[in-house]
Enzyme design. Structure first.
Site, PDB file in Angstrom:
ATOM      1  N   ASN A 183      18.723  16.148  59.774  1.00 12.91           N
ATOM      2  CA  ASN A 183      18.708  15.223  58.644  1.00 12.91           C
ATOM      3  C   ASN A 183      17.484  15.546  57.813  1.00 12.91           C
ATOM      4  O   ASN A 183      16.356  15.523  58.312  1.00 12.91           O
ATOM      5  CB  ASN A 183      18.623  13.768  59.127  1.00 12.91           C
ATOM      6  CG  ASN A 183      19.844  13.357  59.937  1.00 12.91           C
ATOM      7  OD1 ASN A 183      20.842  14.090  59.988  1.00 12.91           O
ATOM      8  ND2 ASN A 183      19.772  12.187  60.559  1.00 12.91           N
TER       9      ASN A 183
ATOM     10  N   ASN B 264      20.888   9.852  67.194  1.00  7.62           N
ATOM     11  CA  ASN B 264      20.457  10.078  65.826  1.00  7.62           C
ATOM     12  C   ASN B 264      18.961   9.803  65.711  1.00  7.62           C
ATOM     13  O   ASN B 264      18.515   8.673  65.939  1.00  7.62           O
ATOM     14  CB  ASN B 264      21.197   9.152  64.856  1.00  7.62           C
ATOM     15  CG  ASN B 264      20.727   9.367  63.421  1.00  7.62           C
ATOM     16  OD1 ASN B 264      21.013  10.398  62.823  1.00  7.62           O
ATOM     17  ND2 ASN B 264      19.973   8.417  62.881  1.00  7.62           N
TER      18      ASN B 264
ATOM     19  N   GLN C   4      25.130  -0.055  59.698  1.00 13.76           N
ATOM     20  CA  GLN C   4      24.878  -0.017  58.256  1.00 13.76           C
ATOM     21  C   GLN C   4      26.123  -0.318  57.421  1.00 13.76           C
ATOM     22  O   GLN C   4      25.997  -0.678  56.249  1.00 13.76           O
ATOM     23  CB  GLN C   4      24.300   1.346  57.862  1.00 13.76           C
ATOM     24  CG  GLN C   4      22.905   1.563  58.432  1.00 13.76           C
ATOM     25  CD  GLN C   4      22.321   2.898  58.037  1.00 13.76           C
ATOM     26  OE1 GLN C   4      22.573   3.905  58.679  1.00 13.76           O
ATOM     27  NE2 GLN C   4      21.543   2.934  56.977  1.00 13.76           N
TER      28      GLN C   4
ATOM     29  N   GLU D  48      22.625  14.852  57.637  1.00 13.80           N
ATOM     30  CA  GLU D  48      22.341  13.846  56.595  1.00 13.80           C
ATOM     31  C   GLU D  48      21.480  14.517  55.539  1.00 13.80           C
ATOM     32  O   GLU D  48      20.566  15.290  55.857  1.00 13.80           O
ATOM     33  CB  GLU D  48      21.555  12.645  57.131  1.00 13.80           C
ATOM     34  CG  GLU D  48      22.339  11.713  57.994  1.00 13.80           C
ATOM     35  CD  GLU D  48      21.509  10.526  58.493  1.00 13.80           C
ATOM     36  OE1 GLU D  48      20.550  10.117  57.799  1.00 13.80           O
ATOM     37  OE2 GLU D  48      21.834  10.031  59.581  1.00 13.80           O
TER      38      GLU D  48
ATOM     39  N   TRP E 106      24.504  12.027  52.984  1.00 16.36           N
ATOM     40  CA  TRP E 106      24.176  10.629  53.276  1.00 16.36           C
ATOM     41  C   TRP E 106      24.063   9.915  51.944  1.00 16.36           C
ATOM     42  O   TRP E 106      23.186  10.268  51.177  1.00 16.36           O
ATOM     43  CB  TRP E 106      22.864  10.496  54.061  1.00 16.36           C
ATOM     44  CG  TRP E 106      22.640   9.050  54.411  1.00 16.36           C
ATOM     45  CD1 TRP E 106      21.997   8.092  53.672  1.00 16.36           C
ATOM     46  CD2 TRP E 106      23.140   8.386  55.578  1.00 16.36           C
ATOM     47  NE1 TRP E 106      22.060   6.887  54.295  1.00 16.36           N
ATOM     48  CE2 TRP E 106      22.749   7.030  55.458  1.00 16.36           C
ATOM     49  CE3 TRP E 106      23.888   8.781  56.694  1.00 16.36           C
ATOM     50  CZ2 TRP E 106      23.078   6.074  56.435  1.00 16.36           C
ATOM     51  CZ3 TRP E 106      24.203   7.832  57.660  1.00 16.36           C
ATOM     52  CH2 TRP E 106      23.789   6.501  57.515  1.00 16.36           C
TER      53      TRP E 106
ATOM     54  N   GLU F  23      20.321  -0.557  54.274  1.00 16.42           N
ATOM     55  CA  GLU F  23      19.268   0.436  54.499  1.00 16.42           C
ATOM     56  C   GLU F  23      18.156  -0.182  55.369  1.00 16.42           C
ATOM     57  O   GLU F  23      17.018  -0.344  54.952  1.00 16.42           O
ATOM     58  CB  GLU F  23      18.759   0.960  53.151  1.00 16.42           C
ATOM     59  CG  GLU F  23      17.629   1.975  53.201  1.00 16.42           C
ATOM     60  CD  GLU F  23      17.849   3.192  54.093  1.00 16.42           C
ATOM     61  OE1 GLU F  23      18.993   3.573  54.351  1.00 16.42           O
ATOM     62  OE2 GLU F  23      16.835   3.743  54.546  1.00 16.42           O
ATOM     63  N   TRP F  24      18.548  -0.606  56.586  1.00 12.28           N
ATOM     64  CA  TRP F  24      17.616  -1.067  57.606  1.00 12.28           C
ATOM     65  C   TRP F  24      16.642  -2.116  57.053  1.00 12.28           C
ATOM     66  O   TRP F  24      17.076  -3.080  56.443  1.00 12.28           O
ATOM     67  CB  TRP F  24      16.921   0.149  58.242  1.00 12.28           C
ATOM     68  CG  TRP F  24      17.928   1.158  58.742  1.00 12.28           C
ATOM     69  CD1 TRP F  24      18.153   2.417  58.245  1.00 12.28           C
ATOM     70  CD2 TRP F  24      18.907   0.987  59.800  1.00 12.28           C
ATOM     71  NE1 TRP F  24      19.168   3.035  58.938  1.00 12.28           N
ATOM     72  CE2 TRP F  24      19.648   2.192  59.887  1.00 12.28           C
ATOM     73  CE3 TRP F  24      19.220  -0.056  60.690  1.00 12.28           C
ATOM     74  CZ2 TRP F  24      20.680   2.372  60.814  1.00 12.28           C
ATOM     75  CZ3 TRP F  24      20.238   0.138  61.618  1.00 12.28           C
ATOM     76  CH2 TRP F  24      20.941   1.324  61.673  1.00 12.28           C
TER      77      TRP F  24
ATOM     78  N   TYR G 124      15.470  14.876  54.140  1.00  9.20           N
ATOM     79  CA  TYR G 124      15.326  14.060  52.929  1.00  9.20           C
ATOM     80  C   TYR G 124      14.182  14.520  52.041  1.00  9.20           C
ATOM     81  O   TYR G 124      14.293  14.481  50.815  1.00  9.20           O
ATOM     82  CB  TYR G 124      15.111  12.585  53.300  1.00  9.20           C
ATOM     83  CG  TYR G 124      16.364  11.951  53.848  1.00  9.20           C
ATOM     84  CD1 TYR G 124      17.316  11.427  52.999  1.00  9.20           C
ATOM     85  CD2 TYR G 124      16.615  11.919  55.217  1.00  9.20           C
ATOM     86  CE1 TYR G 124      18.492  10.878  53.480  1.00  9.20           C
ATOM     87  CE2 TYR G 124      17.790  11.371  55.717  1.00  9.20           C
ATOM     88  CZ  TYR G 124      18.725  10.851  54.843  1.00  9.20           C
ATOM     89  OH  TYR G 124      19.895  10.325  55.319  1.00  9.20           O
TER      90      TYR G 124
HETATM   91  C1  BGC Z   1      18.991   7.501  58.967  1.00 10.96           C
HETATM   92  C2  BGC Z   1      19.923   6.639  58.146  1.00 10.96           C
HETATM   93  C3  BGC Z   1      19.181   6.102  56.938  1.00 10.96           C
HETATM   94  C4  BGC Z   1      18.722   7.273  56.104  1.00 10.96           C
HETATM   95  C5  BGC Z   1      17.976   6.895  54.836  1.00 10.96           C
HETATM   96  C6  BGC Z   1      18.078   8.370  58.178  1.00 10.96           C
HETATM   97  O1  BGC Z   1      16.792   8.285  58.706  1.00 10.96           O
HETATM   98  O2  BGC Z   1      19.703   8.204  59.947  1.00 10.96           O
HETATM   99  O3  BGC Z   1      20.429   5.621  58.948  1.00 10.96           O
HETATM  100  O4  BGC Z   1      19.942   5.213  56.190  1.00 10.96           O
HETATM  101  O5  BGC Z   1      17.871   8.098  56.854  1.00 10.96           O
HETATM  102  O6  BGC Z   1      16.797   6.239  55.152  1.00 10.96           O
END
Ligand code: BGC
Length: 457
Positions: free
Chosen positions: A292, A166, A21, A352, A399, A406-407, A294
């Site tokens: 992680n 990860n 990334q 993250e 993060w 972003e993939w 979100y």
């Molecule tokens: C991943 C990151 C990604 C982030 C936001 C995570 O799933 O480890 O590589 O950029 O989320 O999507």
């Protein structure tokens, strides 16, 4: 929040990135291509055909980036190693030039007093191994352990925190079940096999680590708490399936020695049987778990959703990020408590946490990102609430340090605390970065300050 509440003195404050990334120069100095290099160069796979060819040019600018981390006051930095830089074919010959990059990066971090946390696999499998079947090949566990051992021997005297994988969930869900991430397979029969070999790889690397070193090694998973949309039997069952698939799929085997009972129901005929010896192997003790976090999911029964029959119910009155992920800080407290209760007590890190939002152009040298700043503030408060409830949380990694690739979304989504101008590679800390520095400096006391004081410094 009580203004006196601060985080424990040893709490590690950091930021995270991953190799593909941010590094750019994916084939430099003899590196072997990864599945992400090939995937992003395949037309139609990423937004606008974006690739990691240049990204943040971190491969060449790492010294400046480490200096920036120091300026921000970061105490920890979580990054990943590109397997193909170290072993261009994925196994066999070790490329000293590739290894040297990570040795120099670790040395630069330590010179600045920044603790490295090294992730061995953040999705960029060497393409040469994918041609042998990748994670579907039972030999992948041994390939991974051999690669890990090279890193343990090269960096083990300086790196105290290691992560094997990860987010195996994303590797499997995006890479083997839905095909939206590399290597782009869409095959329900492949997904459980890849998941199982990823866990065998994790465990085999942990075993290799124990033979070499006695610091800390763990696993990083992405967790998303599930809440039923209603109390109907159907919605409650759908919530259990979603929870099994997202949250227990990888943790139950590692900590409890078996896969969740919902998985055979979800995968049907595609769910294989796994040997008791493999399940015993996978249960290697680990030193910490990285989470992680979100967002959350409110779940309803939906027979059109494949393969879970469980759909996300969008919450229209909540804030959503650029990726349409609901902002739900309470979910972080909930998931940390849930993990500690079900699998612990055990040392945890938030490895993250962050948000993609549109960032307005600079004005007077500042980039105001109030939504990201508020995300950071509310989630750090949620982390502190978990500590107050007895969760053994040892650190937090935002993060991400930098805006980055972003993939499949390419460069359209910005998660950085630091803005990257991709035309000039100029880095500009956003208001959220200034705020985070202040939080670190004050051990969290700055989380209690008034919202009206939020501006770039
Ligand atoms: C991943 C990151 C990604 C982030 C936001 C995570 O799933 O480890 O590589 O950029 O989320 O999507």
């Amino acid at each position: 929040m009580n203004a006196d509440r601060v985080f424990p003195p040893q709490f590690l404050w950091g930021a995270a990135t991953s190799a593909y990334q941010i590094e750019g120069s994916p084939l430099a100095d003899g590196a072997g291509a990864s599945i992400w290099h090939e995937f992003s160069h395949t037309p139609g796979r990423t937004r606008a055909g974006d690739t990691g060819d240049v990204a943040c040019d971190h491969y060449r600018r790492y010294r400046d980036d480490v200096a920036l981390m120091r300026t921000l006051g970061l105490q920890g930095y979580r990054f990943s190693v590109a397997w193909g830089r170290v072993l261009p074919e994925g196994r066999g010959w070790v490329n000293p030039a590739g290894l040297s990059f990570y040795q120099r990066l670790v040395d630069a971090l330590l010179e600045q007093g920044i603790e490295p946390m090294v992730t061995l696999y953040h999705w960029d499998l060497p393409a040469a191994l994918d041609r042998l079947g990748g994670w579907l090949n039972p030999d992948s566990a041994a390939w991974f352990a051999d690669y890990a051992q090279v890193l343990f021997r090269a960096l083990g005297d300086r790196v105290k925190l290691w992560v094997t994988l990860n987010e195996p969930w994303v590797v499997v869900d995006g890479g083997y079940l839905h095909g939206v991430l590399a290597p782009g397979q869409r095959n329900p029969f492949a997904a459980p096999v890849a998941a199982h070999h990823l866990l065998r790889a994790h465990a085999t690397a942990v075993q290799a680590y124990r033979a070499e070193s006695n610091q800390q090694i763990g696993l990083v998973v992405n967790l998303e708490p599930k809440y039923p949309a209603t109390e109907t039997v159907e919605d409650l069952a759908a919530t259990m399936r979603a929870d099994a698939y997202w949250n227990r799929f990888y943790l139950d085997p590692v900590f409890l020695g078996s896969y969740p009972p919902e998985l055979p129901e979800i995968f049907g005929a595609a769910w294989p049987s796994f040997s008791a010896a493999d399940l015993a192997l996978i249960q290697q003790p680990i030193d910490f778990l990285g989470i992680n976090y979100y967002s959350r999911q409110v779940v309803s029964h939906d027979p059109t959703d494949w393969p879970l029959a469980a759909a996300r119910v969008r919450q229209p009155h909540q804030t959503h990020t650029g990726l349409d992920w609901e902002v739900y800080p309470q979910g972080l407290t909930d998931i940390l408590e849930w993990v500690s209760g079900r699998y612990g007590p055990l040392p945890l890190y938030v490895t993250e946490n962050g948000a993609a939002f549109y960032d307005p152009p600079q004005s007077a040298g500042e980039i105001a990102d109030p939504l990201r700043l508020a995300y950071l503030r509310t989630h750090l408060r949620a982390a502190l609430a978990a500590i107050d409830k007895g969760v053994d949380l040892r650190g937090y990694f935002a993060w991400s340090l930098l805006d980055n690739f972003e993939w499949a979304h390419g460069y359209s989504q910005r998660f950085g605390l630091v803005h990257v101008d991709y035309a000039t590679q100029q880095r500009t800390p956003k208001a959220s970065a200034r705020f985070y520095s202040e939080v670190i400096r004050s051990h969290g006391a700055a989380l209690a300050t008034d919202f009206s004081t939020e501006r770039a410094g």
